[in-house]
Design an enzyme around this catalytic site. Structure first.
Site, PDB file in Angstrom:
ATOM      1  N   CYS A  12       0.869  -1.183   0.000  1.00 28.86           N
ATOM      2  CA  CYS A  12       0.000   0.000   0.000  1.00 28.86           C
ATOM      3  C   CYS A  12       0.906   1.234   0.000  1.00 28.86           C
ATOM      4  O   CYS A  12       2.127   1.126   0.165  1.00 28.86           O
ATOM      5  CB  CYS A  12      -0.913  -0.004   1.221  1.00 28.86           C
ATOM      6  SG  CYS A  12       0.004   0.117   2.768  1.00 28.86           S
ATOM      7  N   HIS A  75       2.789   2.522  10.853  1.00 29.37           N
ATOM      8  CA  HIS A  75       1.558   2.685  11.638  1.00 29.37           C
ATOM      9  C   HIS A  75       1.744   3.568  12.870  1.00 29.37           C
ATOM     10  O   HIS A  75       0.829   3.691  13.683  1.00 29.37           O
ATOM     11  CB  HIS A  75       0.916   1.333  11.981  1.00 29.37           C
ATOM     12  CG  HIS A  75       1.817   0.376  12.657  1.00 29.37           C
ATOM     13  ND1 HIS A  75       2.008  -0.906  12.218  1.00 29.37           N
ATOM     14  CD2 HIS A  75       2.597   0.523  13.731  1.00 29.37           C
ATOM     15  CE1 HIS A  75       2.866  -1.501  13.019  1.00 29.37           C
ATOM     16  NE2 HIS A  75       3.235  -0.673  13.927  1.00 29.37           N
ATOM     17  N   CYS A  97       2.774   6.540   8.125  1.00 31.69           N
ATOM     18  CA  CYS A  97       1.965   6.727   6.912  1.00 31.69           C
ATOM     19  C   CYS A  97       1.231   8.069   6.990  1.00 31.69           C
ATOM     20  O   CYS A  97       0.678   8.407   8.042  1.00 31.69           O
ATOM     21  CB  CYS A  97       0.960   5.584   6.812  1.00 31.69           C
ATOM     22  SG  CYS A  97      -0.263   5.861   5.524  1.00 31.69           S
ATOM     23  N   HIS A 125      -3.513  -2.993  19.256  1.00 31.97           N
ATOM     24  CA  HIS A 125      -2.762  -2.725  18.021  1.00 31.97           C
ATOM     25  C   HIS A 125      -1.893  -1.477  18.207  1.00 31.97           C
ATOM     26  O   HIS A 125      -2.362  -0.467  18.742  1.00 31.97           O
ATOM     27  CB  HIS A 125      -3.736  -2.518  16.859  1.00 31.97           C
ATOM     28  CG  HIS A 125      -3.060  -2.527  15.521  1.00 31.97           C
ATOM     29  ND1 HIS A 125      -2.296  -1.479  15.075  1.00 31.97           N
ATOM     30  CD2 HIS A 125      -3.014  -3.463  14.555  1.00 31.97           C
ATOM     31  CE1 HIS A 125      -1.819  -1.768  13.875  1.00 31.97           C
ATOM     32  NE2 HIS A 125      -2.238  -2.975  13.541  1.00 31.97           N
ATOM     33  N   GLU A 127      -0.984   0.849  16.195  1.00 31.93           N
ATOM     34  CA  GLU A 127      -1.543   2.081  15.619  1.00 31.93           C
ATOM     35  C   GLU A 127      -2.582   2.676  16.566  1.00 31.93           C
ATOM     36  O   GLU A 127      -2.638   3.901  16.750  1.00 31.93           O
ATOM     37  CB  GLU A 127      -2.198   1.798  14.255  1.00 31.93           C
ATOM     38  CG  GLU A 127      -2.758   3.078  13.639  1.00 31.93           C
ATOM     39  CD  GLU A 127      -3.831   2.835  12.592  1.00 31.93           C
ATOM     40  OE1 GLU A 127      -3.665   1.933  11.751  1.00 31.93           O
ATOM     41  OE2 GLU A 127      -4.847   3.549  12.636  1.00 31.93           O
ATOM     42  N   THR A 165      -7.289   3.122  11.172  1.00 30.73           N
ATOM     43  CA  THR A 165      -7.366   3.341   9.716  1.00 30.73           C
ATOM     44  C   THR A 165      -7.833   2.119   8.938  1.00 30.73           C
ATOM     45  O   THR A 165      -8.376   2.255   7.841  1.00 30.73           O
ATOM     46  CB  THR A 165      -5.990   3.773   9.159  1.00 30.73           C
ATOM     47  OG1 THR A 165      -5.029   2.784   9.502  1.00 30.73           O
ATOM     48  CG2 THR A 165      -5.564   5.124   9.665  1.00 30.73           C
ATOM     49  N   SER A 221       1.713 -11.062   9.360  1.00 31.02           N
ATOM     50  CA  SER A 221       1.010  -9.904   8.785  1.00 31.02           C
ATOM     51  C   SER A 221      -0.495 -10.094   8.929  1.00 31.02           C
ATOM     52  O   SER A 221      -1.086 -10.976   8.306  1.00 31.02           O
ATOM     53  CB  SER A 221       1.393  -9.756   7.308  1.00 31.02           C
ATOM     54  OG  SER A 221       0.420  -8.983   6.637  1.00 31.02           O
ATOM     55  N   ASN A 223      -3.026  -8.275   7.906  1.00 30.66           N
ATOM     56  CA  ASN A 223      -3.877  -8.063   6.720  1.00 30.66           C
ATOM     57  C   ASN A 223      -3.724  -9.224   5.737  1.00 30.66           C
ATOM     58  O   ASN A 223      -4.675  -9.581   5.048  1.00 30.66           O
ATOM     59  CB  ASN A 223      -3.623  -6.687   6.092  1.00 30.66           C
ATOM     60  CG  ASN A 223      -2.348  -6.637   5.289  1.00 30.66           C
ATOM     61  OD1 ASN A 223      -2.331  -7.023   4.131  1.00 30.66           O
ATOM     62  ND2 ASN A 223      -1.264  -6.174   5.891  1.00 30.66           N
ATOM     63  N   SER A 265       2.074  -5.734   2.812  1.00 31.01           N
ATOM     64  CA  SER A 265       3.504  -5.661   3.137  1.00 31.01           C
ATOM     65  C   SER A 265       4.321  -6.677   2.330  1.00 31.01           C
ATOM     66  O   SER A 265       5.448  -6.993   2.696  1.00 31.01           O
ATOM     67  CB  SER A 265       3.698  -5.892   4.640  1.00 31.01           C
ATOM     68  OG  SER A 265       3.052  -7.084   5.047  1.00 31.01           O
TER      69      SER A 265
HETATM   70 FE1  SF4 Z   1      -1.290   1.410   4.196  1.00 32.41          FE
HETATM   71 FE2  SF4 Z   1      -2.280   1.732   6.678  1.00 32.41          FE
HETATM   72 FE3  SF4 Z   1      -1.344   3.829   5.328  1.00 32.41          FE
HETATM   73 FE4  SF4 Z   1      -3.610   2.710   4.544  1.00 32.41          FE
HETATM   74  S1  SF4 Z   1      -3.239   3.748   6.516  1.00 32.41           S
HETATM   75  S2  SF4 Z   1      -1.931   3.365   3.198  1.00 32.41           S
HETATM   76  S3  SF4 Z   1      -3.202   0.531   4.992  1.00 32.41           S
HETATM   77  S4  SF4 Z   1      -0.160   2.060   6.025  1.00 32.41           S
END
Ligand code: SF4
Length: 282
Positions: A12, A75, A97, A125, A127, A165, A221, A223, A265
């Site tokens: 991503c 994250h 991100c 988590h 994040e 997110t 991972s 996801n 990832s």
């Molecule tokens: Fe990737 Fe998470 Fe950023 Fe979305 S918020 S682009 S899934 S790292």
């Protein structure tokens, strides 16, 4: 045998940017030690490649020395940990991100006058821990409708609703509608990133049309594991692998169509190698 490869398979935007920043740090090292706080992404092959380039993975700011260059993962981290990083004399390269950073700052701004944060997400988590740390007032995390109901928000209170997110947008909208009826002073932040949902939707659409699915990505991972379990739930034999070498030709005997996807990832070279392996059977 026909191979159907998902267009969304692989990195991503946030993962791509974080790795670009780490690559730049390595290129600009000038003798400094390059570190990441925890694994930069959940893919063991990528981590092994960076380790071979001399990148150190440390568990906490205590493992850093003045003069190190440390990269913050995609994250994000808590404010306390970031302060500790900056205080230890290491140079900090923030690879959070942009979507996670925007969510952190939106939470900080929306709660600046003391509003209570209601955060939809997984409590353990990293994040989520980071997002909670940006709340200026009280903060609660909940993972489902029952946990939200148990919080019993006060209709006279001022609340901010936000989300991890990677949460499901449909479920978030349902929660938002239910809360708006009860909380006249509710502020809602749009913090969901659609990268995860797009990968899941495409994986499901492909799984419905093939005989078997191959999902490439780290076993740690989350996801990637969700992609594999969604595919298996729709009744398709699913092979979750980290590398093509784990596949066995006999598992594909008699298959006419095989789907191929990968987590956010998973590097392209591992997906390409898996596609090439499957094509060699065709
Ligand atoms: Fe990737 Fe998470 Fe950023 Fe979305 S918020 S682009 S899934 S790292």
């Amino acid at each position: 045998m026909e191979i159907i490869r998902a267009k969304t398979a692989g990195f991503c935007m946030g993962v791509s940017l974080a790795l670009q920043k780490l690559d730049k740090a390595i290129a600009d090292a000038r003798g400094r030690r390059i570190c990441t706080l925890g694994p930069i992404i959940h893919n063991p092959q990528v981590l092994a490649d960076y380790e071979a380039l001399g990148v150190h993975c440390v568990d906490s700011p205590d493992g850093l020395h003045a003069g190190d260059l440390v990269v913050i993962r995609a994250h994000g981290i808590t404010r306390d940990v970031e302060e500790a990083l900056r205080a230890c004399g290491a140079e900090v390269l923030d690879a959070t991100c942009p979507r996670v950073k925007k969510a952190q700052l939106s939470i900080r701004n929306a709660t600046a006058q003391g509003a209570t944060l209601l955060l939809f997400g997984e409590a353990d988590h990293p994040e989520v821990r980071g997002l909670l740390s940006y709340a200026c007032g009280p903060a609660h995390v909940f993972g489902n409708r029952e946990e939200l109901a148990a919080l019993a928000p006060d209709p006279a209170g001022v609340y901010v609703l936000a989300s991890q997110t990677t949460q499901d947008r449909g479920e978030f909208e349902h929660l938002e509608a239910a809360l708006r009826e009860r909380l006249p002073q509710l502020v809602v932040l749009s913090t969901i990133c659609d990268a995860t949902r797009e990968r899941q939707q495409e994986a499901l659409a492909i799984a419905h049309t093939v005989d078997a699915m191959v999902v490439v990505g780290g076993r740690q991972s989350g996801n990637t594991r969700r992609l594999a379990s969604l595919s298996a739930q729709c009744g398709k034999e699913t092979f979750h692998i980290e590398q093509a070498g784990e596949l066995r030709a006999e598992d594909f005997a008699g298959r006419r169509r095989v789907g191929l996807t990968a987590g956010a990832s998973t590097p392209r070279k591992l997906i390409d190698a898996t596609e090439a392996w499957l094509k060699a059977l065709a």
